[in-house]
Write a protein that holds these residues in place. Structure first.
Motif, PDB file in Angstrom:
ATOM      1  N   HIS A  99      -1.354   2.996  10.352  1.00 39.06           N
ATOM      2  CA  HIS A  99      -1.552   1.955   9.335  1.00 39.06           C
ATOM      3  C   HIS A  99      -1.360   0.551   9.899  1.00 39.06           C
ATOM      4  N   TRP A 111       1.326   9.256   0.592  1.00 41.88           N
ATOM      5  CA  TRP A 111       0.414  10.383   0.719  1.00 41.88           C
ATOM      6  C   TRP A 111       0.250  10.787   2.186  1.00 41.88           C
ATOM      7  N   ASN A 112       0.064   9.813   3.060  1.00 39.08           N
ATOM      8  CA  ASN A 112      -0.100  10.124   4.478  1.00 39.08           C
ATOM      9  C   ASN A 112       1.164  10.725   5.084  1.00 39.08           C
ATOM     10  N   ALA A 122       1.382   3.811  -2.116  1.00 39.76           N
ATOM     11  CA  ALA A 122       0.841   5.119  -2.476  1.00 39.76           C
ATOM     12  C   ALA A 122       0.141   5.777  -1.284  1.00 39.76           C
ATOM     13  N   ARG A 123      -0.632   4.978  -0.543  1.00 42.70           N
ATOM     14  CA  ARG A 123      -1.334   5.537   0.608  1.00 42.70           C
ATOM     15  C   ARG A 123      -0.357   5.965   1.699  1.00 42.70           C
ATOM     16  N   LEU A 124       0.680   5.166   1.938  1.00 43.05           N
ATOM     17  CA  LEU A 124       1.688   5.523   2.931  1.00 43.05           C
ATOM     18  C   LEU A 124       2.401   6.812   2.535  1.00 43.05           C
ATOM     19  N   ASN A 150       0.833  -1.202   0.000  1.00 45.24           N
ATOM     20  CA  ASN A 150       0.000   0.000   0.000  1.00 45.24           C
ATOM     21  C   ASN A 150       0.869   1.253   0.000  1.00 45.24           C
TER      22      ASN A 150
END
Length: 479
Positions: free
Chosen positions: A429, A97-98, A93-95, A91
């Motif tokens: 996460h 972005w966050n 991309a989500r990491l 994951n």
């Protein structure tokens, strides 16, 4: 039958004398003494400096030049490697972005604190100094700043020519750190998209990063000598009268740094259900080195090490977030400092700031922190802020006298924040190794049980956590 005998290595100096922190303190004291001696020898330090003033200035400027020389290759290789390491993260991309989101959130909090303190302390008020004659009162072009993010060439290089004494023309080459960052991010993302075909390039980039970190470690080891020159030159040039007049400004900066480090960060840690004590005991080795070295980039190997081994952030994610933070996450240098400094300069020259200019301070601080480049000093960021606000650039010179003193605290906060954000994001996460985070340390630089607790979590290949670790990381850990 043969027998071997081992002879313990006998040091000529006591153990405490070889401690890096002690060497830095000795450098500070020596610089102070030599600066006072140089000032007592007479001569104008600015127009007709004596030999000792010149020598101290040369030592200090040479050390800063060495650090700056490592900026371009280190930023490029570190950012490309950090983005490429997202291949090992689930994951990703989500990491990513966050991570960027929390960089912005913490920077916004820090710059807001800086603005409030500038208005409360009024550090530059009451001087009665008029603005320079060339001051127009017009704000800088914010769009020009945004356009400047786009590189005009691959290396983000620029050149300028000016006339010197005798009419000769001298051409100097400079680089735009923001443009280099944009280039590195683009190449890193491209390498991710290309896949296996990019493996040879990424391997070469990783090797180059290890070599550059080694060279940088050699430069950092010269910090005590550089400190002698920087402190000595500041005392000799500006004297106690000028430095004393900036005491209110210095106090405001350190109050802001203390609020972020000991109030904001603990609140964020506690709100995520983590131990404040464990965070500080875990990150403290890197904070100490950041304080004495005054370089986020120089502290990068140790920051990444404590983030992984003490705070329990997975290595694959830490190798992305920490290097990126070392070049773009600057709560001290790029948030608190430019906010208070800009207000100080405006008050010093009797200039009133409007609401739009305060908003510009926030925007420049949140988006332009990469301009600090992770090296000693935040002059570039201050210049960027003053230019955007349209304030007199002569104000930069006012603050140089106390910059070495301020930079120690600024960098310590920078480093603490660069370890904080990956910890928070990992917790949110569900990938934080909380057993390692809460492991006992008993005053040691790293958790007593870190080797056992890390196990095979270090990366997807199952390699040992310390395998392939640059020598500079181990040396920094022992500093």
């Amino acid at each position: 039958m043969t027998s071997t005998a081992t002879t313990a290595k006998v040091s000529r100096f006591p153990k405490w004398a070889s401690n890096f922190g002690v060497q830095i303190i000795a450098g500070l004291i020596a610089g102070l003494v030599l600066g006072l001696i140089a000032r007592s020898l007479g001569g104008d330090p600015k127009t007709d400096p004596n030999g000792l003033v010149t020598t101290l200035g040369l030592i200090g400027s040479s050390y800063v030049s060495l650090l700056k020389a490592a900026v371009v290759p280190l930023i490029f290789t570190a950012v490309v490697s950090s983005i490429a390491n997202l291949r090992q993260v689930t994951n990703a991309a989500r990491l990513a972005w966050n991570t960027l989101l929390w960089f912005a959130i913490t920077s916004l909090i820090a710059v807001s604190i800086g603005i409030v303190l500038g208005l409360v302390f009024q550090p530059g008020a009451g001087t009665g100094t008029a603005a320079p004659k060339d001051y127009t009162g017009k704000s800088g072009d914010w769009w020009a700043f945004l356009i400047g993010l786009f590189p005009s060439n691959f290396l983000g290089l620029g050149a300028s020519t000016k006339a010197v004494d005798g009419g000769a023309l001298v051409t100097s080459v400079n680089f735009n750190v923001l443009q280099i960052l944009v280039i590195a991010i683009a190449i890193g993302i491209a390498a991710l998209k290309v896949g296996k075909a990019a493996d040879p390039f990424l391997k070469l980039n990783g090797s180059a990063l290890a070599v550059i970190q080694k060279v940088l470690w050699w430069i950092i080891r010269l910090a005590p000598i550089g400190t002698v020159g920087l402190i000595g030159s500041a005392v000799a040039t500006y004297g106690w009268t000028t430095i004393g007049s900036l005491g209110k400004f210095t106090l405001a900066i350190y109050v802001g740094l203390a609020l972020v480090l000991f109030v904001v960060y603990p609140v964020l840690i506690k709100s995520h259900g983590l131990s404040i004590k464990q965070y500080f005991s875990g990150v403290w080795p890197a904070v100490q080195l950041g304080f004495v070295s005054r370089s986020s980039i120089g502290t990068l190997p140790l920051t990444q090490r404590v983030t992984e081994r003490n705070l329990g952030v997975p290595r694959a994610y830490a190798s992305f977030a920490v290097p990126l933070g070392a070049t773009t996450k600057m709560d001290g240098c790029a948030a608190i400092y430019p906010a208070i400094a800009a207000i100080f300069v405006a008050q010093f020259f009797g200039i009133q700031l409007d609401l739009g200019q305060y908003l510009l301070i926030v925007l420049v601080s949140v988006l332009g922190s990469a301009a600090t480049a992770g090296t000693t000093g935040a002059v570039v960021m201050l210049t960027l802020t003053l230019s955007t606000l349209g304030l007199p650039l002569a104000g930069v010179g006012l603050l140089l006298a106390v910059d070495p003193i301020l930079d120690m605290g600024r960098t310590a906060v920078n480093v603490a924040g660069q370890a904080l954000v990956p910890t928070i994001v990992s917790k949110r996460h569900g990938i934080l190794n909380e057993e390692l985070y809460n492991a006992p340390r008993n005053g040691n630089p790293f958790s007593d049980d870190s080797t056992e607790l890390l196990g095979e979590v270090s990366d997807e290949k199952g390699a040992n956590h310390d395998a392939g670790e640059p020598d500079s990381q181990r040396e920094l850990a022992n500093a």
